[in-house]
Design a protein around this motif. Sequence first.
Motif, PDB file in Angstrom:
ATOM      1  N   TRP A 256       0.807  -1.222   0.000  1.00  0.00           N
ATOM      2  CA  TRP A 256       0.000   0.000   0.000  1.00  0.00           C
ATOM      3  C   TRP A 256       0.842   1.274   0.000  1.00  0.00           C
ATOM      4  N   PRO A 257       1.874   1.384   0.835  1.00  0.00           N
ATOM      5  CA  PRO A 257       2.715   2.588   0.710  1.00  0.00           C
ATOM      6  C   PRO A 257       3.433   2.667  -0.632  1.00  0.00           C
ATOM      7  N   SER A 258       3.756   1.515  -1.204  1.00  0.00           N
ATOM      8  CA  SER A 258       4.402   1.519  -2.523  1.00  0.00           C
ATOM      9  C   SER A 258       3.445   2.023  -3.596  1.00  0.00           C
ATOM     10  N   LEU A 259       2.178   1.619  -3.506  1.00  0.00           N
ATOM     11  CA  LEU A 259       1.164   2.097  -4.449  1.00  0.00           C
ATOM     12  C   LEU A 259       0.959   3.602  -4.316  1.00  0.00           C
ATOM     13  N   ALA A 260       0.891   4.079  -3.074  1.00  0.00           N
ATOM     14  CA  ALA A 260       0.705   5.515  -2.848  1.00  0.00           C
ATOM     15  C   ALA A 260       1.883   6.304  -3.418  1.00  0.00           C
ATOM     16  N   ALA A 261       3.101   5.791  -3.207  1.00  0.00           N
ATOM     17  CA  ALA A 261       4.287   6.461  -3.747  1.00  0.00           C
ATOM     18  C   ALA A 261       4.277   6.454  -5.265  1.00  0.00           C
ATOM     19  N   LEU A 262       3.872   5.322  -5.855  1.00  0.00           N
ATOM     20  CA  LEU A 262       3.795   5.211  -7.313  1.00  0.00           C
ATOM     21  C   LEU A 262       2.823   6.246  -7.879  1.00  0.00           C
ATOM     22  N   LEU A 263       1.656   6.336  -7.283  1.00  0.00           N
ATOM     23  CA  LEU A 263       0.657   7.277  -7.793  1.00  0.00           C
ATOM     24  C   LEU A 263       1.111   8.723  -7.603  1.00  0.00           C
TER      25      LEU A 263
ATOM     26  N   THR B 267     -13.451   3.375   0.747  1.00  0.00           N
ATOM     27  CA  THR B 267     -13.340   4.811   1.024  1.00  0.00           C
ATOM     28  C   THR B 267     -11.938   5.178   1.472  1.00  0.00           C
ATOM     29  N   THR B 268     -11.375   4.354   2.348  1.00  0.00           N
ATOM     30  CA  THR B 268     -10.020   4.608   2.832  1.00  0.00           C
ATOM     31  C   THR B 268      -9.016   4.572   1.695  1.00  0.00           C
ATOM     32  N   VAL B 269      -9.149   3.575   0.826  1.00  0.00           N
ATOM     33  CA  VAL B 269      -8.242   3.446  -0.311  1.00  0.00           C
ATOM     34  C   VAL B 269      -8.343   4.673  -1.204  1.00  0.00           C
ATOM     35  N   PHE B 270      -9.563   5.102  -1.482  1.00  0.00           N
ATOM     36  CA  PHE B 270      -9.745   6.257  -2.364  1.00  0.00           C
ATOM     37  C   PHE B 270      -9.068   7.502  -1.791  1.00  0.00           C
ATOM     38  N   VAL B 271      -9.221   7.715  -0.488  1.00  0.00           N
ATOM     39  CA  VAL B 271      -8.658   8.919   0.129  1.00  0.00           C
ATOM     40  C   VAL B 271      -7.143   8.817   0.266  1.00  0.00           C
ATOM     41  N   VAL B 272      -6.656   7.694   0.793  1.00  0.00           N
ATOM     42  CA  VAL B 272      -5.234   7.564   1.125  1.00  0.00           C
ATOM     43  C   VAL B 272      -4.376   7.293  -0.096  1.00  0.00           C
ATOM     44  N   VAL B 273      -4.860   6.461  -1.011  1.00  0.00           N
ATOM     45  CA  VAL B 273      -4.026   6.031  -2.129  1.00  0.00           C
ATOM     46  C   VAL B 273      -4.278   6.833  -3.403  1.00  0.00           C
ATOM     47  N   ILE B 274      -5.435   7.481  -3.525  1.00  0.00           N
ATOM     48  CA  ILE B 274      -5.738   8.261  -4.730  1.00  0.00           C
ATOM     49  C   ILE B 274      -5.754   9.760  -4.428  1.00  0.00           C
ATOM     50  N   VAL B 275      -6.645  10.194  -3.533  1.00  0.00           N
ATOM     51  CA  VAL B 275      -6.823  11.629  -3.294  1.00  0.00           C
ATOM     52  C   VAL B 275      -5.575  12.256  -2.679  1.00  0.00           C
ATOM     53  N   ALA B 276      -5.002  11.626  -1.658  1.00  0.00           N
ATOM     54  CA  ALA B 276      -3.828  12.204  -0.991  1.00  0.00           C
ATOM     55  C   ALA B 276      -2.634  12.351  -1.942  1.00  0.00           C
ATOM     56  N   PRO B 277      -2.257  11.302  -2.701  1.00  0.00           N
ATOM     57  CA  PRO B 277      -1.158  11.480  -3.662  1.00  0.00           C
ATOM     58  C   PRO B 277      -1.475  12.520  -4.735  1.00  0.00           C
TER      59      PRO B 277
ATOM     60  N   VAL C 221      -3.957   2.925 -11.583  1.00  0.00           N
ATOM     61  CA  VAL C 221      -4.858   3.784 -10.814  1.00  0.00           C
ATOM     62  C   VAL C 221      -6.016   2.972 -10.244  1.00  0.00           C
ATOM     63  N   VAL C 222      -6.504   2.000 -10.984  1.00  0.00           N
ATOM     64  CA  VAL C 222      -7.617   1.183 -10.493  1.00  0.00           C
ATOM     65  C   VAL C 222      -7.137  -0.004  -9.664  1.00  0.00           C
ATOM     66  N   LEU C 223      -5.841  -0.296  -9.731  1.00  0.00           N
ATOM     67  CA  LEU C 223      -5.309  -1.438  -8.989  1.00  0.00           C
ATOM     68  C   LEU C 223      -5.578  -1.360  -7.489  1.00  0.00           C
ATOM     69  N   PRO C 224      -5.433  -0.200  -6.845  1.00  0.00           N
ATOM     70  CA  PRO C 224      -5.745  -0.151  -5.408  1.00  0.00           C
ATOM     71  C   PRO C 224      -7.168  -0.577  -5.078  1.00  0.00           C
ATOM     72  N   PHE C 225      -8.127  -0.209  -5.925  1.00  0.00           N
ATOM     73  CA  PHE C 225      -9.515  -0.609  -5.688  1.00  0.00           C
ATOM     74  C   PHE C 225      -9.669  -2.125  -5.829  1.00  0.00           C
ATOM     75  N   ALA C 226      -8.990  -2.705  -6.805  1.00  0.00           N
ATOM     76  CA  ALA C 226      -9.054  -4.156  -6.998  1.00  0.00           C
ATOM     77  C   ALA C 226      -8.462  -4.891  -5.806  1.00  0.00           C
TER      78      ALA C 226
END
Length: 322
Positions: free
Chosen positions: A40-47, A164-174, A274-279
């Motif tokens: 998860w932190p790797s995905l956030a960094a990637l995005l 919801t958490t994924v959307f905020v932390v991994v998409i919106v925050a980055p 971008v959709v991978l975190p949701f999956a």
Amino acid sequence: MQRETLERHQVWVYLAAIVVGLVLGSVAPGLAPILDGLLWPSLAALLYVTFTQVPLAHLPAAFRDLRFITAVLGGNFLLLPVLVWGLLALVPDDRAVRLGVLLVLLVPCTDWFITFTHQARGDVRRAIAVTPVVLVVQIVLLPLYLWLFMGEGFAEIVSAGHMTTVFVVVIVAPLALAYLTERWAERALARSAVIEQLGWLPVPLLALVLFLIAASQVEAATSAVTLLGDVAAAFIGFLIGAAALGVLLGRVFALPLEQARTLLFSFATRNSFVVLPFALALPAGWEATAIVVVFQSMLELFGMLLFLWLVPRLLLPIGAAR
């Protein structure tokens, strides 16, 4: 090594990462919880680093060429979803698999689309200008598309605990952090080098993400192997349909050659990471969704290697300008 060299050979970097991950996950399954925690932190960094390469602070620039932006948005968000709906007939009647197909095919790419446009001698300036608009529109429209295509199944997806958490932390925050980084870099000429240096990171970070997924999801990947052959036909059909639509709309909108090539690559490439975190955030029973998303991205990369040869020579050669 130059950044362009790294991007040109990225498909082999990703394949190596997946193979090494599968081997490690097979011989050391006990590492799966640790690797999953790093994902998860790797995905956030990637995005984040990827979003810094999208000119988020310059959204209005895309609308200076209404003909081109109309072709891009109309093709990606009106015509291609119809193609995807037709291709579902080729996909097994499995909710997780179908969701993976929908997630990855309904969102146009905003990263290596620019790289392939450059390599095919398309209009890179317009490709860069249009990416922030495409990114915003796909985030807004994806829930609507999923509701239309999945009906009651959409409620189960939305109610998944981590969505919801994924959307905020991994998409919106980055996304927000990338916007702030771009604004900060614009205030001093010397800071622009920061954005340039961050441009080196998407390929290695995506390789890391693929490695972590492969190593932590070996069992899910193994069980989904038999399904991949079934979805391959849909993904190949999408590439063919996207290329044909790119050529057709290039003629309909009388686009210059470079813009038509850019349009084609916008249609053919998808925003898988971008959709991978949701999956990955889906509950038990939906593991195949992420595997399908990763499989499509690898198949697409091989398709782009073929398109880099086909587009400038056969589909949109010199002299085909409208």
